[in-house]
Motif scaffolding. Structure first.
Motif, short mmCIF file in Angstrom:
data_model
loop_
_atom_site.label_atom_id
_atom_site.label_comp_id
_atom_site.label_asym_id
_atom_site.label_seq_id
_atom_site.Cartn_x
_atom_site.Cartn_y
_atom_site.Cartn_z
N HIS A 154 1.03 4.09 -2.90
CA HIS A 154 0.77 5.51 -2.63
C HIS A 154 1.95 6.38 -3.07
N VAL A 155 3.14 5.89 -2.77
CA VAL A 155 4.33 6.66 -3.17
C VAL A 155 4.38 6.81 -4.69
N ALA A 210 0.83 -1.21 0.00
CA ALA A 210 0.00 0.00 0.00
C ALA A 210 0.86 1.26 0.00
N VAL A 211 1.92 1.23 0.82
CA VAL A 211 2.82 2.40 0.88
C VAL A 211 3.48 2.64 -0.47
N LEU A 240 -1.87 7.74 1.84
CA LEU A 240 -0.71 7.16 2.54
C LEU A 240 -0.81 7.41 4.05
N MET A 300 -2.95 13.59 -4.98
CA MET A 300 -3.57 12.28 -4.81
C MET A 300 -2.58 11.31 -4.19
N ILE A 314 1.83 6.73 -6.70
CA ILE A 314 0.75 7.66 -7.09
C ILE A 314 1.17 9.11 -6.83
N ILE A 315 1.78 9.33 -5.66
CA ILE A 315 2.21 10.70 -5.34
C ILE A 315 3.30 11.15 -6.31
N GLN A 333 2.57 12.58 -9.70
CA GLN A 333 1.96 13.91 -9.81
C GLN A 333 2.91 15.04 -9.46
N VAL A 334 3.99 14.70 -8.77
CA VAL A 334 4.86 15.75 -8.25
C VAL A 334 6.10 15.89 -9.12
N VAL A 353 8.67 13.42 -10.35
CA VAL A 353 9.38 12.65 -9.32
C VAL A 353 9.40 11.17 -9.66
#
Lengths: 283, 167
Positions: A21-22, A17-18, B73, B68, A24-25, A28-29, A37
């Motif tokens: 999420h990383v 999950a982490v 997280l 998002m 996904i983040i 976008q960054v 990124v």
């Protein structure tokens, strides 16, 4: 079933999950340089992976090639060593040729400067006995050489010709125990006789106790002996023992390095003193 | 059944979050979704907690104008940690629950704000006080909510028993 297993491993699930999420983040960054990124991190991680793989492959390749090379390195080493030896010999030959050329050039200069009729000769042998300081040259009576002819070199007086044969001749060096030459101190014109010790040094006998002689003075031939032409360098005064006798004890360091003599000039022109002596001998 | 309840709870929390804050003053600081995630994690375990947290956080992120995954997280971690606490310790009394909500809010705030600050995307003027007030608020609402939800089944049972007794 698999879902139930995962549910019993929440740590694994958390990791997934982490990471998700990383990702996904990161998608976008952008970084400070404006690049995404995700792209930067993915590229960085992949580049590290590539680096590791490359270093691993290189290491294995190096190990393998090193091993394979080692099989042939002995032969190559032997060949290279032989080549090196051949090159060293060739280098020595080249050096010898260069030195010979330099020596010959100096001899030629001496010949022109001395305005004497001379002939160049090569030393082909040293003395057969350590008790005598003689050398053999490659020219003899067929080249016009006679006994008591002076032998010189660019550095100074070498000796005199004592035994000519048809194609060779024996030269007594000035440092021989039985050799002698009329000498003069160039600065003070004090006269004496330069004699050999047999050890590589010279002694200047019969120098008056009143004569002005000091260490460093240049000793040249006086020409009165009828063998050596006047004005050729014999050596330099090494030490002077004034003592209480009639004469000084003068030690002379020869100008010629007798250990590395290779070519010499034989003076064919008789000295005036010799001419005079020969004329007096004639009936 | 559990999954459906979880989805419903998240939906309700999101609805509450998006509607109540416009009508009731002072509720903007509360995070109803976080409260629901902690509740589900404490009652169902870390796996459920992190899944619910992740999903709820992502939905919350998608509804907000932020990046998002940041909230996702943060809530994933909170769900996991709360679930772990629920399985390791007895968290049934109001005070431990209160503390768990406090801790969960602090962790959430730290991860959420920390990520934004680390990525250089946003600054928070007074992070400590806002997190502190949110923690207290979330803890209060959470504990009350817990009590209500635990009281509801008994209340229904007692009401049914009274109706039966009257007949």
């Amino acid at each position: 079933m698999a879902l139930a297993d995962i549910k019993h491993r929440p740590g694994l699930l958390l990791g997934a999950a982490v990471v998700l999420h990383v990702v996904i983040i990161s998608a976008q960054v952008n970084t400070a340089s404006g690049l995404p990124v995700l792209q930067v991190v993915t590229f960085g991680a992949f580049a590290e992976l590539q680096r590791m793989v490359t270093s691993g492959v290189t290491g294995v390749q190096g190990l393998w090639s090193g091993y394979v090379d080692l099989r042939g390195v002995k032969d190559e080493n032997t060949a290279l060593r032989q080549e090196l030896q051949a090159l060293q010999i060739r280098l020595q030959e080249e050096r010898a040729l260069a030195q010979r050329a330099e020596d010959l050039r100096q001899l030629l200069e001496l010949r022109q400067r001395a305005e004497l009729d001379t002939t160049a000769a090569e030393i082909i042998a040293a003395s057969a006995s350590p008790e005598f300081r003689t050398v053999t040259i490659d020219k003899g009576s067929t080249d016009g050489l006679q006994a008591d002819m002076a032998v010189i070199s660019p550095a100074g007086v070498v000796g005199r010709l004592i035994l000519p044969s048809r194609r060779a001749a024996k030269v007594q060096l000035l440092i021989d125990r039985n050799a002698a030459a009329g000498a003069i101190i160039e600065r003070s014109r004090a006269q004496g006789v330069a004699v050999g010790f047999g050890t590589g040094e010279l002694r200047m006998d019969y120098v008056s106790a009143t004569a002005d002689v000091k260490a460093g003075d240049l000793v040249i031939t006086s020409g009165i002996d009828g063998i050596y032409p006047k004005g050729f360098v014999i050596g330099t005064v090494d030490s002077v023992d004034k003592g209480t006798g009639t004469y000084h004890e003068v030690r002379v360091r020869p100008a010629v390095d007798f250990s590395r003599l290779e070519e010499v000039l034989v003076v064919l022109t008789p000295s005036p003193a010799r001419d005079a002596a020969e004329a007096a001998d004639r009936p | 059944m559990k999954l459906a309840v979880s989805i419903l709870a998240i939906a309700a929390a999101l609805a509450l979050q998006t509607t109540l804050t416009t009508f009731v003053r002072g509720t903007a600081a509360l995070d109803f979704v976080l409260i629901v995630v902690v509740y589900l994690a404490l009652t169902s375990g870390p796996a459920t907690g992190l899944i619910v947290g992740g999903v709820a956080g992502l939905i919350q992120d998608s509804l907000s104008s932020g990046i998002m995954g940041v909230g996702g997280l943060a809530k994933t971690l909170v769900g996991y940690l709360a679930g772990r606490l629920g399985t390791q310790f007895i968290v049934t009394a109001p005070l431990p629950r209160f503390l768990v909500f406090i801790a969960a809010t602090v962790v959430h705030g730290t991860v959420f704000m920390g990520l934004y600050v680390l990525l250089g995307l946003r600054e928070f003027p007074s992070p400590y006080s806002s997190v502190a007030w949110q923690a207290v608020g979330n803890a209060f609402v959470g504990v009350v909510g817990f009590q209500v939800l635990e009281w509801l089944p008994g209340f229904r049972a007692r009401r049914q028993w009274r109706r039966t007794a009257r007949r």
